[in-house]
Motif scaffolding. Structure first.
Motif, PDB file in Angstrom:
ATOM      1  N   ASP A  50       8.999 -35.084  -5.348  1.00  0.00           N
ATOM      2  CA  ASP A  50       8.271 -34.336  -6.386  1.00  0.00           C
ATOM      3  C   ASP A  50       8.995 -34.372  -7.730  1.00  0.00           C
ATOM      4  OD1 ASP A  50       6.334 -33.728  -4.520  1.00  0.00           O
ATOM      5  OD2 ASP A  50       7.060 -31.676  -4.160  1.00  0.00           O
ATOM      6  N   ASP A  51      10.339 -34.378  -7.687  1.00  0.00           N
ATOM      7  CA  ASP A  51      11.145 -34.378  -8.918  1.00  0.00           C
ATOM      8  C   ASP A  51      11.445 -35.794  -9.429  1.00  0.00           C
ATOM      9  OD1 ASP A  51      11.210 -31.626  -8.791  1.00  0.00           O
ATOM     10  OD2 ASP A  51      13.200 -31.540  -7.849  1.00  0.00           O
ATOM     11  N   ASP A  52      10.846 -36.803  -8.803  1.00  0.00           N
ATOM     12  CA  ASP A  52      11.048 -38.213  -9.177  1.00  0.00           C
ATOM     13  C   ASP A  52      12.492 -38.680  -9.036  1.00  0.00           C
ATOM     14  OD1 ASP A  52       8.329 -38.633  -9.762  1.00  0.00           O
ATOM     15  OD2 ASP A  52       8.592 -37.832 -11.789  1.00  0.00           O
ATOM     16  N   VAL A  53      13.226 -38.059  -8.135  1.00  0.00           N
ATOM     17  CA  VAL A  53      14.591 -38.489  -7.837  1.00  0.00           C
ATOM     18  C   VAL A  53      14.556 -39.565  -6.756  1.00  0.00           C
ATOM     19  CG1 VAL A  53      16.837 -37.720  -6.945  1.00  0.00           C
ATOM     20  CG2 VAL A  53      15.539 -36.257  -8.498  1.00  0.00           C
ATOM     21  N   VAL A  54      13.548 -39.481  -5.891  1.00  0.00           N
ATOM     22  CA  VAL A  54      13.354 -40.442  -4.801  1.00  0.00           C
ATOM     23  C   VAL A  54      11.962 -41.042  -4.935  1.00  0.00           C
ATOM     24  CG1 VAL A  54      13.079 -40.659  -2.299  1.00  0.00           C
ATOM     25  CG2 VAL A  54      14.951 -39.300  -3.228  1.00  0.00           C
ATOM     26  N   THR A  55      11.903 -42.349  -4.744  1.00  0.00           N
ATOM     27  CA  THR A  55      10.620 -43.044  -4.805  1.00  0.00           C
ATOM     28  C   THR A  55      10.305 -43.646  -3.441  1.00  0.00           C
ATOM     29  OG1 THR A  55      11.021 -43.619  -7.115  1.00  0.00           O
ATOM     30  CG2 THR A  55       9.346 -44.902  -5.948  1.00  0.00           C
ATOM     31  N   PRO A  56       9.168 -43.273  -2.859  1.00  0.00           N
ATOM     32  CA  PRO A  56       8.768 -43.904  -1.599  1.00  0.00           C
ATOM     33  C   PRO A  56       8.228 -45.307  -1.871  1.00  0.00           C
ATOM     34  CG  PRO A  56       7.330 -42.030  -2.126  1.00  0.00           C
ATOM     35  CD  PRO A  56       8.294 -42.179  -3.244  1.00  0.00           C
ATOM     36  N   MET A  57       8.617 -46.237  -1.036  1.00  0.00           N
ATOM     37  CA  MET A  57       8.136 -47.619  -1.116  1.00  0.00           C
ATOM     38  C   MET A  57       7.370 -47.898   0.179  1.00  0.00           C
ATOM     39  SD  MET A  57       9.572 -48.511  -4.001  1.00  0.00           S
ATOM     40  CE  MET A  57       9.819 -50.237  -4.184  1.00  0.00           C
ATOM     41  N   PRO A  58       6.071 -47.550   0.226  1.00  0.00           N
ATOM     42  CA  PRO A  58       5.307 -47.632   1.471  1.00  0.00           C
ATOM     43  C   PRO A  58       5.243 -49.047   2.052  1.00  0.00           C
ATOM     44  CG  PRO A  58       3.998 -46.611  -0.280  1.00  0.00           C
ATOM     45  CD  PRO A  58       5.284 -47.046  -0.877  1.00  0.00           C
ATOM     46  N   ASP A  59       5.165 -50.064   1.205  1.00  0.00           N
ATOM     47  CA  ASP A  59       5.084 -51.433   1.720  1.00  0.00           C
ATOM     48  C   ASP A  59       6.337 -51.824   2.497  1.00  0.00           C
ATOM     49  OD1 ASP A  59       2.658 -51.583   0.439  1.00  0.00           O
ATOM     50  OD2 ASP A  59       3.448 -52.653  -1.309  1.00  0.00           O
ATOM     51  N   GLU A  60       7.488 -51.308   2.060  1.00  0.00           N
ATOM     52  CA  GLU A  60       8.756 -51.642   2.711  1.00  0.00           C
ATOM     53  C   GLU A  60       9.204 -50.550   3.675  1.00  0.00           C
ATOM     54  OE1 GLU A  60      11.693 -52.826  -0.179  1.00  0.00           O
ATOM     55  OE2 GLU A  60      10.125 -53.626  -1.473  1.00  0.00           O
ATOM     56  N   ARG A  61       8.473 -49.441   3.701  1.00  0.00           N
ATOM     57  CA  ARG A  61       8.791 -48.290   4.557  1.00  0.00           C
ATOM     58  C   ARG A  61      10.197 -47.768   4.317  1.00  0.00           C
ATOM     59  NH1 ARG A  61       5.470 -47.833   9.780  1.00  0.00           N
ATOM     60  NH2 ARG A  61       6.928 -46.131   9.879  1.00  0.00           N
ATOM     61  N   VAL A  62      10.544 -47.627   3.030  1.00  0.00           N
ATOM     62  CA  VAL A  62      11.842 -47.079   2.653  1.00  0.00           C
ATOM     63  C   VAL A  62      11.659 -46.048   1.545  1.00  0.00           C
ATOM     64  CG1 VAL A  62      13.171 -49.137   3.294  1.00  0.00           C
ATOM     65  CG2 VAL A  62      12.337 -48.886   0.949  1.00  0.00           C
ATOM     66  N   LEU A  63      12.679 -45.246   1.370  1.00  0.00           N
ATOM     67  CA  LEU A  63      12.764 -44.282   0.279  1.00  0.00           C
ATOM     68  C   LEU A  63      13.948 -44.698  -0.584  1.00  0.00           C
ATOM     69  CD1 LEU A  63      12.382 -41.196   2.591  1.00  0.00           C
ATOM     70  CD2 LEU A  63      10.704 -41.912   0.905  1.00  0.00           C
ATOM     71  N   VAL A  64      13.733 -44.785  -1.888  1.00  0.00           N
ATOM     72  CA  VAL A  64      14.789 -45.234  -2.793  1.00  0.00           C
ATOM     73  C   VAL A  64      15.284 -44.054  -3.618  1.00  0.00           C
ATOM     74  CG1 VAL A  64      15.376 -46.764  -4.707  1.00  0.00           C
ATOM     75  CG2 VAL A  64      13.828 -47.558  -2.911  1.00  0.00           C
ATOM     76  N   HIS A  65      16.581 -43.810  -3.542  1.00  0.00           N
ATOM     77  CA  HIS A  65      17.227 -42.807  -4.388  1.00  0.00           C
ATOM     78  C   HIS A  65      17.469 -43.477  -5.728  1.00  0.00           C
ATOM     79  CE1 HIS A  65      20.922 -40.560  -5.781  1.00  0.00           C
ATOM     80  NE2 HIS A  65      20.008 -39.617  -5.687  1.00  0.00           N
ATOM     81  N   GLU A  66      16.737 -43.044  -6.738  1.00  0.00           N
ATOM     82  CA  GLU A  66      16.707 -43.741  -8.027  1.00  0.00           C
ATOM     83  C   GLU A  66      18.058 -43.783  -8.735  1.00  0.00           C
ATOM     84  OE1 GLU A  66      14.321 -45.577  -9.137  1.00  0.00           O
ATOM     85  OE2 GLU A  66      12.923 -45.032  -7.551  1.00  0.00           O
ATOM     86  N   THR A  67      18.802 -42.705  -8.702  1.00  0.00           N
ATOM     87  CA  THR A  67      20.053 -42.648  -9.439  1.00  0.00           C
ATOM     88  C   THR A  67      21.091 -43.635  -8.900  1.00  0.00           C
ATOM     89  OG1 THR A  67      19.611 -40.317  -9.822  1.00  0.00           O
ATOM     90  CG2 THR A  67      21.815 -41.074 -10.335  1.00  0.00           C
ATOM     91  N   SER A  68      21.161 -43.752  -7.591  1.00  0.00           N
ATOM     92  CA  SER A  68      22.142 -44.655  -6.984  1.00  0.00           C
ATOM     93  C   SER A  68      21.537 -46.011  -6.630  1.00  0.00           C
ATOM     94  CB  SER A  68      22.720 -44.033  -5.716  1.00  0.00           C
ATOM     95  OG  SER A  68      21.715 -43.939  -4.716  1.00  0.00           O
ATOM     96  N   ASP A  69      20.207 -46.110  -6.672  1.00  0.00           N
ATOM     97  CA  ASP A  69      19.473 -47.321  -6.317  1.00  0.00           C
ATOM     98  C   ASP A  69      19.701 -47.740  -4.864  1.00  0.00           C
ATOM     99  OD1 ASP A  69      17.563 -49.168  -7.139  1.00  0.00           O
ATOM    100  OD2 ASP A  69      19.087 -50.715  -7.465  1.00  0.00           O
ATOM    101  N   LYS A  70      19.906 -46.748  -3.988  1.00  0.00           N
ATOM    102  CA  LYS A  70      20.083 -47.017  -2.562  1.00  0.00           C
ATOM    103  C   LYS A  70      18.768 -46.740  -1.840  1.00  0.00           C
ATOM    104  CE  LYS A  70      24.969 -46.497  -2.243  1.00  0.00           C
ATOM    105  NZ  LYS A  70      25.332 -47.865  -2.415  1.00  0.00           N
ATOM    106  N   ALA A  71      18.463 -47.596  -0.852  1.00  0.00           N
ATOM    107  CA  ALA A  71      17.227 -47.469  -0.075  1.00  0.00           C
ATOM    108  C   ALA A  71      17.550 -46.957   1.327  1.00  0.00           C
ATOM    109  CB  ALA A  71      16.517 -48.809   0.006  1.00  0.00           C
ATOM    110  N   PHE A  72      16.677 -46.099   1.843  1.00  0.00           N
ATOM    111  CA  PHE A  72      16.862 -45.496   3.158  1.00  0.00           C
ATOM    112  C   PHE A  72      15.574 -45.624   3.954  1.00  0.00           C
ATOM    113  CE2 PHE A  72      19.735 -43.523   0.238  1.00  0.00           C
ATOM    114  CZ  PHE A  72      20.926 -43.460   0.944  1.00  0.00           C
ATOM    115  N   ASP A  73      15.714 -45.951   5.235  1.00  0.00           N
ATOM    116  CA  ASP A  73      14.533 -46.016   6.099  1.00  0.00           C
ATOM    117  C   ASP A  73      14.398 -44.765   6.965  1.00  0.00           C
ATOM    118  OD1 ASP A  73      16.591 -46.460   7.869  1.00  0.00           O
ATOM    119  OD2 ASP A  73      15.831 -48.351   8.633  1.00  0.00           O
ATOM    120  N   SER A  74      15.247 -43.783   6.713  1.00  0.00           N
ATOM    121  CA  SER A  74      15.214 -42.536   7.464  1.00  0.00           C
ATOM    122  C   SER A  74      15.323 -41.356   6.500  1.00  0.00           C
ATOM    123  CB  SER A  74      16.389 -42.505   8.454  1.00  0.00           C
ATOM    124  OG  SER A  74      16.633 -41.193   8.913  1.00  0.00           O
TER     125      SER A  74
END
Length: 96
Positions: A50-74
Motif C-alpha cells: 500500500d505504501d509503494d515500498v514493495v511491488t508485486p510482480m505477478p508474472d514472476e510470482r515475486v515481491l520486490v522491495h524497492e529500496t534494496s531491489d531484492k526480490a522475494f518469493d515468500s
C-alpha cells in the motif's frame, strides 16, 4: 597469611559476570526478526504494498522491495528481511 588466597580471588568471577551482563544488554537491544508469524507477515507486506515500498510482480510470482531491489518469493521471507533491514537502517542512523 601473607598475600591473597587463590580461593578468595574473585577477579575472574567479576569479569565473567560483567561479560554476561554485556551479552544480556546486547541481546535486549537486538530487534527480533525471526519471531514473525504468517498473519503478521501478511499484514506487514500488505502495508508495504500500500505504501509503494514493495511491488508485486505477478508474472514472476515475486515481491520486490524497492529500496534494496531484492526480490522475494515468500511473504514471510520478505517480512523477516524488511524487519532486519529496517532495524539495521535505524541502528545506522543512531550511530551518526
Amino acid at each position: 597469611m601473607p598475600g591473597t588466597d587463590a580461593l578468595d580471588d574473585a577477579s575472574a568471577d567479576h569479569e565473567r559476570f560483567e561479560a554476561e551482563l554485556v551479552a544480556q544488554d546486547q541481546d535486549a537491544a537486538r530487534v527480533a526478526v525471526a519471531d514473525i508469524d504468517d498473519r503478521r507477515a501478511h499484514s506487514l507486506v500488505n502495508g508495504l504494498v500500500d505504501d509503494d515500498v514493495v511491488t508485486p510482480m505477478p508474472d514472476e510470482r515475486v515481491l520486490v522491495h524497492e529500496t534494496s531491489d531484492k526480490a522475494f518469493d515468500s511473504i514471510l521471507q520478505l517480512a523477516v528481511f524488511y524487519r532486519g533491514w529496517t532495524a539495521a537502517r535505524d541502528a545506522g542512523e543512531g550511530e551518526q
